[in-house]
Design a protein around this motif. Structure first.
Motif, short mmCIF file in Angstrom:
data_model
loop_
_atom_site.label_atom_id
_atom_site.label_comp_id
_atom_site.label_asym_id
_atom_site.label_seq_id
_atom_site.Cartn_x
_atom_site.Cartn_y
_atom_site.Cartn_z
N CYS A 80 -28.01 24.23 93.57
CA CYS A 80 -27.87 22.87 93.88
C CYS A 80 -28.32 22.86 95.37
CB CYS A 80 -26.77 22.14 93.50
SG CYS A 80 -26.42 20.67 94.66
N LYS A 81 -29.17 21.99 95.72
CA LYS A 81 -29.73 21.94 97.22
C LYS A 81 -28.69 21.14 98.16
CE LYS A 81 -33.15 23.56 94.96
NZ LYS A 81 -32.62 23.64 93.51
N HIS A 82 -27.67 20.49 97.49
CA HIS A 82 -26.80 19.67 98.36
C HIS A 82 -27.41 18.65 99.26
CE1 HIS A 82 -23.14 21.38 96.71
NE2 HIS A 82 -23.93 22.72 96.79
N CYS A 83 -28.50 18.23 98.51
CA CYS A 83 -29.48 17.06 99.46
C CYS A 83 -28.80 16.15 100.42
CB CYS A 83 -30.19 16.26 98.24
SG CYS A 83 -30.77 17.17 97.00
N GLY A 139 -29.89 12.33 95.01
CA GLY A 139 -30.54 11.35 93.82
C GLY A 139 -29.00 11.27 92.99
N CYS A 140 -28.68 12.33 92.58
CA CYS A 140 -27.17 12.28 91.88
C CYS A 140 -26.32 11.46 92.31
CB CYS A 140 -26.82 13.85 91.71
SG CYS A 140 -26.14 14.60 93.24
N CYS A 167 -31.60 13.98 89.41
CA CYS A 167 -31.76 14.97 90.37
C CYS A 167 -33.27 15.44 90.49
CB CYS A 167 -30.86 16.14 89.99
SG CYS A 167 -30.85 17.67 90.84
N PHE A 169 -34.42 18.19 91.07
CA PHE A 169 -34.41 19.53 90.79
C PHE A 169 -33.70 20.03 89.41
CE2 PHE A 169 -34.06 18.65 95.37
CZ PHE A 169 -35.18 19.24 95.97
N VAL A 203 -28.28 19.27 87.61
CA VAL A 203 -26.75 18.84 86.80
C VAL A 203 -27.04 19.38 85.50
CG1 VAL A 203 -25.16 17.09 86.56
CG2 VAL A 203 -26.98 17.02 88.58
N LYS A 239 -21.98 21.33 88.09
CA LYS A 239 -22.91 21.63 88.98
C LYS A 239 -22.32 22.60 90.16
CE LYS A 239 -23.62 18.55 92.88
NZ LYS A 239 -23.38 19.54 93.78
S1 SF4 Z 1 -29.72 15.57 93.76
FE1 SF4 Z 1 -29.68 17.48 92.56
S2 SF4 Z 1 -30.10 19.16 94.24
FE2 SF4 Z 1 -29.58 17.04 95.11
S3 SF4 Z 1 -27.31 17.31 95.52
FE3 SF4 Z 1 -27.58 16.37 93.59
S4 SF4 Z 1 -27.54 17.80 91.94
FE4 SF4 Z 1 -27.57 18.73 93.91
#
Ligand code: SF4
Ligand code: SF4
Ligand code: SF4
Length: 257
Positions: A76-79, A83-84, A118, A120, A123, A134
């Motif tokens: 997980c990129k911890h953006c 989006g999540c 997400c 990527f 999830v 995740k």
């Molecule tokens: S959108 Fe995807 S990659 Fe970014 S924090 Fe959420 S689960 Fe992680």
């Protein structure tokens, strides 16, 4: 807010041992899963509700009749713009004071909006608990002064953990080093906080284009795509309407002649 923490995965140091994948399962007490044949040493095809770290294996023709292997320990990129988190209707997905993104299992209602939001494909849905799952960025460990289990287990320091600003400096220096060594396509993915999604708090050093690693070149929030799609749909509807009016008027004109 505390200083932002991050994970920096330098794929040029990865040997594909999967110690990170195993350490994650062990620390988070994730149940074993049936192995999957993926055509390479990769196991599984993608993230699952029981695999939060996944070492991906990519084979690429080297142009000399042989193959080059690219290994990437994905997570997980911890953006910064997640989006999540934006899609979650119950507030189960939240940002911690360290900038990481976590799912509160007690509040998740299993709607799966986060799964499709997400960019990527991180999830995964757990059918037994009825909740989304995740990487937690080892929330329990970082709140007790320990680094993530995956980073601790990596024998080559391919996964580094620390303050985001310090890791970014390390990462930029590493790119320069690699380019001097002839890896001309070495580049960072997600380090730039003025770039896509406001930067990723789990960012990567890649040895080629993101597409080689199955990563989107310019990840976007799906919600932003919805706005663009909606505007396009409205534009199309207006054009169709105008066309219909013109046709009607022309026919009307012919009938009166
Ligand atoms: S959108 Fe995807 S990659 Fe970014 S924090 Fe959420 S689960 Fe992680
Ligand atoms: S940070 Fe923790 S939960 Fe996330 S992949 Fe690493 S070990 Fe697993
Ligand atoms: S533990 Fe380190 S070297 Fe081994 S697969 Fe994971 S990232 Fe690569």
């Amino acid at each position: 807010m505390a200083r932002t923490l991050a994970m920096f995965t330098d794929i040029s140091l990865c040997i594909g041992c999967r110690a990170c994948q195993v350490a994650c399962k062990q620390w988070n007490q994730l149940a074993p899963e049936e192995p999957e044949w993926t055509g390479t040493y990769q196991n599984h095809h993608d993230f699952t509700d029981k695999s939060y770290r996944l070492v991906r294996f990519f084979e690429q023709p080297d142009g000399k009749g042989s193959l080059t292997w690219h290994l990437m320990s994905d997570v997980c990129k911890h953006c910064a713009q997640a989006g999540c988190l934006e899609a979650c209707p119950t507030g189960a997905i939240y940002r911690t004071e360290y900038g990481t993104v976590n799912i509160n299992q007690d509040i998740c209602n299993g709607c799966r909006y986060c799964v499709s939001a997400c960019p990527f494909g991180v999830v995964a849905f757990n059918e037994e608990t009825g909740t989304a799952n995740k990487c937690t960025f080892c929330n329990d460990r970082i709140h007790n002064g320990l680094g993530p289990a995956c980073a601790k287990a990596c024998p080559t320091a391919s996964i580094k953990f620390g303050y985001r600003d310090e890791l970014a400096t390390t990462a930029r220096k590493r790119v320069e080093e690699l380019r001097k060594m002839g890896f001309n396509e070495a580049q960072l993915y997600g380090e730039d906080q003025s770039g896509a999604l406001g930067g990723l708090n789990a960012f990567f050093l890649l040895l080629g284009k993101p597409s080689i690693y199955g990563l989107p070149e310019n990840p976007k929030l799906p919600q932003r795509n919805v706005v663009v799609d909606s505007l396009l749909a409205i534009g199309s509807a207006v054009l169709i309407g105008l066309g219909a009016v013109m046709t009607f008027r022309n026919r009307g004109g012919t009938g009166g002649a």
